[in-house]
Design an enzyme around this catalytic site. Structure first.
Site, mmCIF file in Angstrom:
data_model
loop_
_atom_site.group_PDB
_atom_site.id
_atom_site.type_symbol
_atom_site.label_atom_id
_atom_site.label_comp_id
_atom_site.label_asym_id
_atom_site.label_seq_id
_atom_site.Cartn_x
_atom_site.Cartn_y
_atom_site.Cartn_z
ATOM 1 N N ASP A 169 -4.739 4.540 6.106
ATOM 2 C CA ASP A 169 -3.430 4.337 6.746
ATOM 3 C C ASP A 169 -2.275 4.279 5.763
ATOM 4 O O ASP A 169 -1.154 4.636 6.100
ATOM 5 C CB ASP A 169 -3.450 3.078 7.620
ATOM 6 C CG ASP A 169 -3.705 1.805 6.823
ATOM 7 O OD1 ASP A 169 -4.222 1.902 5.687
ATOM 8 O OD2 ASP A 169 -3.402 0.714 7.335
ATOM 9 N N ASN A 170 -2.550 3.771 4.550
ATOM 10 C CA ASN A 170 -1.491 3.667 3.534
ATOM 11 C C ASN A 170 -2.152 3.325 2.211
ATOM 12 O O ASN A 170 -3.363 3.082 2.134
ATOM 13 C CB ASN A 170 -0.432 2.627 3.920
ATOM 14 C CG ASN A 170 -1.001 1.277 4.336
ATOM 15 O OD1 ASN A 170 -0.899 0.863 5.492
ATOM 16 N ND2 ASN A 170 -1.632 0.574 3.407
ATOM 17 N N HIS B 187 -8.709 -3.684 3.526
ATOM 18 C CA HIS B 187 -7.600 -4.640 3.680
ATOM 19 C C HIS B 187 -8.139 -6.031 3.350
ATOM 20 O O HIS B 187 -9.210 -6.393 3.804
ATOM 21 C CB HIS B 187 -7.124 -4.563 5.134
ATOM 22 C CG HIS B 187 -5.839 -5.269 5.424
ATOM 23 N ND1 HIS B 187 -5.680 -6.628 5.267
ATOM 24 C CD2 HIS B 187 -4.645 -4.802 5.885
ATOM 25 C CE1 HIS B 187 -4.440 -6.958 5.625
ATOM 26 N NE2 HIS B 187 -3.791 -5.864 5.988
ATOM 27 N N LYS C 162 -10.290 -1.032 13.770
ATOM 28 C CA LYS C 162 -8.987 -1.700 13.852
ATOM 29 C C LYS C 162 -7.966 -0.822 14.564
ATOM 30 O O LYS C 162 -7.768 0.335 14.195
ATOM 31 C CB LYS C 162 -8.499 -2.006 12.439
ATOM 32 C CG LYS C 162 -7.086 -2.551 12.373
ATOM 33 C CD LYS C 162 -6.735 -2.934 10.958
ATOM 34 C CE LYS C 162 -5.256 -3.215 10.802
ATOM 35 N NZ LYS C 162 -4.921 -3.606 9.424
ATOM 36 N N SER D 193 -4.670 -6.908 12.184
ATOM 37 C CA SER D 193 -5.228 -6.995 10.830
ATOM 38 C C SER D 193 -6.167 -8.181 10.663
ATOM 39 O O SER D 193 -6.022 -9.216 11.309
ATOM 40 C CB SER D 193 -4.100 -7.082 9.797
ATOM 41 O OG SER D 193 -3.420 -5.854 9.739
ATOM 42 N N ASP E 184 -8.262 1.312 5.599
ATOM 43 C CA ASP E 184 -7.108 0.426 5.634
ATOM 44 C C ASP E 184 -6.772 -0.008 4.208
ATOM 45 O O ASP E 184 -7.539 -0.735 3.583
ATOM 46 C CB ASP E 184 -7.476 -0.790 6.502
ATOM 47 C CG ASP E 184 -6.247 -1.555 6.940
ATOM 48 O OD1 ASP E 184 -5.209 -1.434 6.264
ATOM 49 O OD2 ASP E 184 -6.316 -2.263 7.951
ATOM 50 N N ASP E 185 -5.669 0.485 3.699
ATOM 51 C CA ASP E 185 -5.197 0.122 2.345
ATOM 52 C C ASP E 185 -6.019 0.764 1.227
ATOM 53 O O ASP E 185 -6.054 0.237 0.107
ATOM 54 C CB ASP E 185 -5.169 -1.406 2.113
ATOM 55 C CG ASP E 185 -4.170 -2.128 3.003
ATOM 56 O OD1 ASP E 185 -3.432 -1.456 3.740
ATOM 57 O OD2 ASP E 185 -4.154 -3.370 2.961
ATOM 58 N N ARG F 26 -0.477 4.075 11.869
ATOM 59 C CA ARG F 26 -1.429 4.368 12.947
ATOM 60 C C ARG F 26 -0.736 5.011 14.140
ATOM 61 O O ARG F 26 -1.301 5.874 14.833
ATOM 62 C CB ARG F 26 -2.158 3.086 13.351
ATOM 63 C CG ARG F 26 -3.198 2.701 12.291
ATOM 64 C CD ARG F 26 -3.533 1.235 12.274
ATOM 65 N NE ARG F 26 -4.000 0.891 10.943
ATOM 66 C CZ ARG F 26 -5.289 0.868 10.575
ATOM 67 N NH1 ARG F 26 -6.241 1.103 11.460
ATOM 68 N NH2 ARG F 26 -5.617 0.595 9.339
ATOM 69 N N CYS G 39 0.661 -0.569 8.101
ATOM 70 C CA CYS G 39 -0.389 -0.330 9.077
ATOM 71 C C CYS G 39 0.058 0.192 10.439
ATOM 72 O O CYS G 39 -0.293 1.296 10.841
ATOM 73 C CB CYS G 39 -1.130 -1.646 9.238
ATOM 74 S SG CYS G 39 -2.670 -1.453 10.077
ATOM 75 N N LYS H 44 1.105 0.386 -1.266
ATOM 76 C CA LYS H 44 1.383 -0.027 0.109
ATOM 77 C C LYS H 44 2.740 -0.705 0.243
ATOM 78 O O LYS H 44 3.105 -1.528 -0.580
ATOM 79 C CB LYS H 44 0.294 -1.012 0.555
ATOM 80 C CG LYS H 44 0.545 -1.681 1.904
ATOM 81 C CD LYS H 44 -0.607 -2.560 2.325
ATOM 82 C CE LYS H 44 -0.295 -3.301 3.622
ATOM 83 N NZ LYS H 44 -1.480 -4.021 4.152
ATOM 84 N N HIS I 228 -4.390 -2.011 16.059
ATOM 85 C CA HIS I 228 -3.075 -2.410 15.541
ATOM 86 C C HIS I 228 -1.897 -1.650 16.153
ATOM 87 O O HIS I 228 -0.865 -1.451 15.497
ATOM 88 C CB HIS I 228 -3.037 -2.323 14.007
ATOM 89 C CG HIS I 228 -2.208 -3.441 13.409
ATOM 90 N ND1 HIS I 228 -2.065 -3.656 12.070
ATOM 91 C CD2 HIS I 228 -1.469 -4.416 14.019
ATOM 92 C CE1 HIS I 228 -1.287 -4.703 11.866
ATOM 93 N NE2 HIS I 228 -0.920 -5.180 13.041
#
Lengths: 466, 466
Positions: free
Chosen positions: A283-284, A231, A131, A156, A34-35, A78, A74, A304, A133
């Site tokens: 994810d990004n 994240h 996670k 998140s 995540d991130d 996903r 996010c 992001k 989301h």
């Protein structure tokens, strides 16, 4: 050069006979961060974050340098991974609320066929850790969308802020577990609230290793391990406190690296290396506004939230000893949506034929048998298409800063054009030199738009709202 | 934390007895590029430049992530490598003319003890191939400074522009061999003028391979292979035309990568892998003002000509099968001046004791036996000290753009302070939080200044001038 994604798809769905016959039905493991930024791993040039397990995974498998996610934040990213479709098709994107929040009433529509559903229908055992989301109300949770089991947080880790938390950014930059009332679920039950984020990466890993141990030797399995980190707010377990030269952010990445080592060890020690494919990505891109608590996109521009490369191009590793050649670097294009298509094909199935699918079959590239069939990428922000890539060229129709009060949104006609392979940092506009390329990209976009149907927006509805 | 470079040096010159006894006297090969950026190699995260030979060299040896050169432009950086001393000590730096030009009357002083001289005195055969740039008049050439043989160009490949060349930048961005009247020397004789730069990388490689073939099995040897590329104007041989996804600049790097492969193959096939140490790096960072014809510093700030990290931190690979452990990443500090000290120690000698030497002994880090003893770095621009690093902290006393009419030179008191290991891109000034660190860095700088003696400037004198 003027080809539509649908044409790409059809041609790519025809693996050679030998590929289809030779490949076993592997277990599929997707490790999703995540991130995480393009420049955050040792094997992607980071100077002070040590990632020996990921570096080893790269050396034993493939490292890709032009691999994309479906969105720069996010929820829509996903959605793209889970459905094989750009998020504009599932309604899981919006320009206003860019992701789902604890007061959101929406989530992944029942009509979507998730990767877990597709693989379960093919006889796979399916488990998710981490996670999600894609909606926290019962119909949207993982166990309602193809996963046999679930352990993780539904949105998140910076959400559900409690009154005890300081105002503004201090809650994030000097975080405490009790500031964030995020629930930890097992199946659909809340088992801990607030989730103890200090130990969450370790516990996710424990769950993932247990899943592998319990499922090896049985049906093929699909494991989706989606870390909550890096994240913000950043947390790591005691074992990783102060281990990194990169400070807190480095500690967090090094704990994820250790987690990858444990997962691969479980696969090796379980004797299932040669029947298990593992994908690693995020994810990004990095959340740059958080400074030293955010990552780096390396040489890529921005991060992001933006449709610059730093927002949507990610580290991607593919590992399958004996099938994916060791030590390869792949400079072809790939995307998370392709993992949907490719995983279903590896499992002996066929991607849904009743809807637009934006993924392509990456098996030729994974097997070292040929190039990736992907030669385009569409960059959405919310429901708007901001940019499109065809071959090495990327046209920005709209540019905008990722975050901030004044995001300096600007529309461009003609679009700003970059040659991403010669100019990976998006510095030199070559639109004046290549009108034909722009025409080709416009045709690609037009063809794509014809395949997009209006769907309800899942991000704007609120619990108790209209 | 308050230590002077001299203290560092003394402690670092005491290898353990076992190290000194066990290590054979290896052949030493230094491969030096020109204007290669931190982010230009596959193993440093470049997405579209393929460097399989360098990636393999890294996998078989060590890859360093915090390795420095002695200056951010050509002449002073090469002076640092050849003398083990900051260029302010040899007079090979200036704030006005930043490098030597074809009309320069100066060069490396006879009083300097070059690495070639030191190794020749220890019984080594010495050869140089490539770009020298430490003076082109007879007393300054390689064969007057310790090298038994020389084949290459005496200064930069963009100099000596002929009247046939177009005005301004066009000569460089659309170059032809005949625009640049650069001589190619063998020993002290001009054998070709203008040098045919299209084939220069291949011919350098031919020479280097021949040197290795002719010297294997004899005395230990020192080979210094200093490529003219990827300094603009960019040229590559027919074999590499269009091979790279990164365009012309990528072709040039891929030809250098192929050259490294040929050199390592010559060592392997000559059966001398285990008695040959090979170092690969460059003189300074990418020349960013040349856009797509310049490289990338990856996540590092700025490039050639500046005292930001992108100007002075370089890719560095060390390879010595059987002695340097394979696959290591070294996040400790190192510098080209350390190669001077370390090479002399490896050859069984002692660095000159009658002068200030700025290099340290990297053997512990190369052997995997301990940390690098270097914990500081001084960043000069010309004869002025702009910045200094101690541990992870770097203080900028002066900042200035690398090139341009208005370089926005700014003095800072207190200095701007970055934590380079947490903040490798130099984004977040933490000077207000760490006054003690700034005091330590000031003490380091003061101690250093006491060791600097006035010397004649070699860059300001011109042929026929006063």
């Amino acid at each position: 050069m003027s080809v539509s994604p649908m044409v790409l798809l059809l041609s790519s769905l025809a693996p050679t006979a030998s590929q289809a016959q030779d490949a076993p039905r592997p277990n599929v493991v997707i490790i999703f961060c995540d991130d995480l930024g393009y420049g955050d791993l040792g094997c992607y040039g980071n100077p002070t974050i040590a990632t020996p397990n990921l570096d080893r995974m790269a050396a034993e498998g493939q490292r890709w340098t032009q691999f994309y996610v479906g969105a720069s934040v996010c929820t829509p990213s996903r959605a793209a991974l889970m459905t094989g479709r750009l998020p504009v098709r599932s309604g899981l994107c919006s320009g206003e609320r860019r992701v789902l929040f604890p007061d959101s009433a929406g989530g992944i529509p029942a009509s979507e066929i998730t990767l877990a559903e597709a693989l379960r229908d093919l006889g796979y055992d399916t488990g998710m850790v981490g996670k999600w989301h894609l909606g926290h109300l019962p119909p949207y949770l993982p166990t309602s969308n193809g996963f046999d089991s679930y352990f993780g947080i539904p949105y998140s880790n910076d959400m559900d802020r409690l009154p005890s938390a300081p105002e503004g950014r201090a809650a994030i930059t000097k975080p405490r577990v009790e500031y964030f009332n995020v629930p930890l679920l097992r199946g659909t039950e809340v088992v801990e609230r607030p989730a103890d984020q200090r130990t969450i990466t370790r516990r996710y890993t424990d769950e993932a290793v247990r899943f592998i141990d319990e499922h090896k030797g049985g049906n093929p399995f699909f494991l989706y391990l989606a870390h909550s980190m890096p994240h913000v707010p950043l947390f790591r377990s005691d074992e990783y406190e102060g281990v990194s030269r990169r400070g807190l952010y480095g500690d967090v990445i090094e704990e994820i690296d250790g987690s990858v080592g444990r997962v691969l060890d479980a696969i090796r020690e379980g004797g299932i290396s040669e029947e298990t494919v593992v994908f690693f990505t995020s994810d990004n891109g990095p959340w740059l506004v958080f400074g030293r608590q955010g990552g780096t996109a390396g040489l890529l521009r921005n991060g992001k939230g933006s449709t610059w490369e730093g927002g949507m191009r990610e580290p991607f590793l593919a590992w399958w000893p004996g099938t994916i050649p060791a030590g390869g670097m792949v400079r072809d294009l790939g995307a998370t949506m392709d993992l949907y298509v490719t995983s279903i094909l590896l499992a002996g199935g066929t991607p849904p034929g009743d809807r637009a699918i934006d993924g392509v079959d990456l098996r030729p590239a994974f097997f070292g048998a040929g190039p990736s069939p992907r030669d385009s990428m569409l960059y959405y922000r919310g429901t708007e298409l901001y940019a499109a890539r065809l071959g090495p060229y990327k046209a920005h129709f709209i540019t905008e800063e990722a975050y901030g009060r004044d995001t300096n949104r600007e529309a461009h006609d003609p679009p700003v054009l970059y040659h991403l392979e010669h100019d990976p940092s998006e510095r030199f506009d070559v639109s004046a030199e290549h009108p034909g390329v722009i025409a080709d990209i416009r045709a690609l976009v037009d063809a794509h738009r014809e395949t997009v149907e209006p769907v309800p927006n899942q991000l704007e509805t609120r619990i108790g709202g209209e």
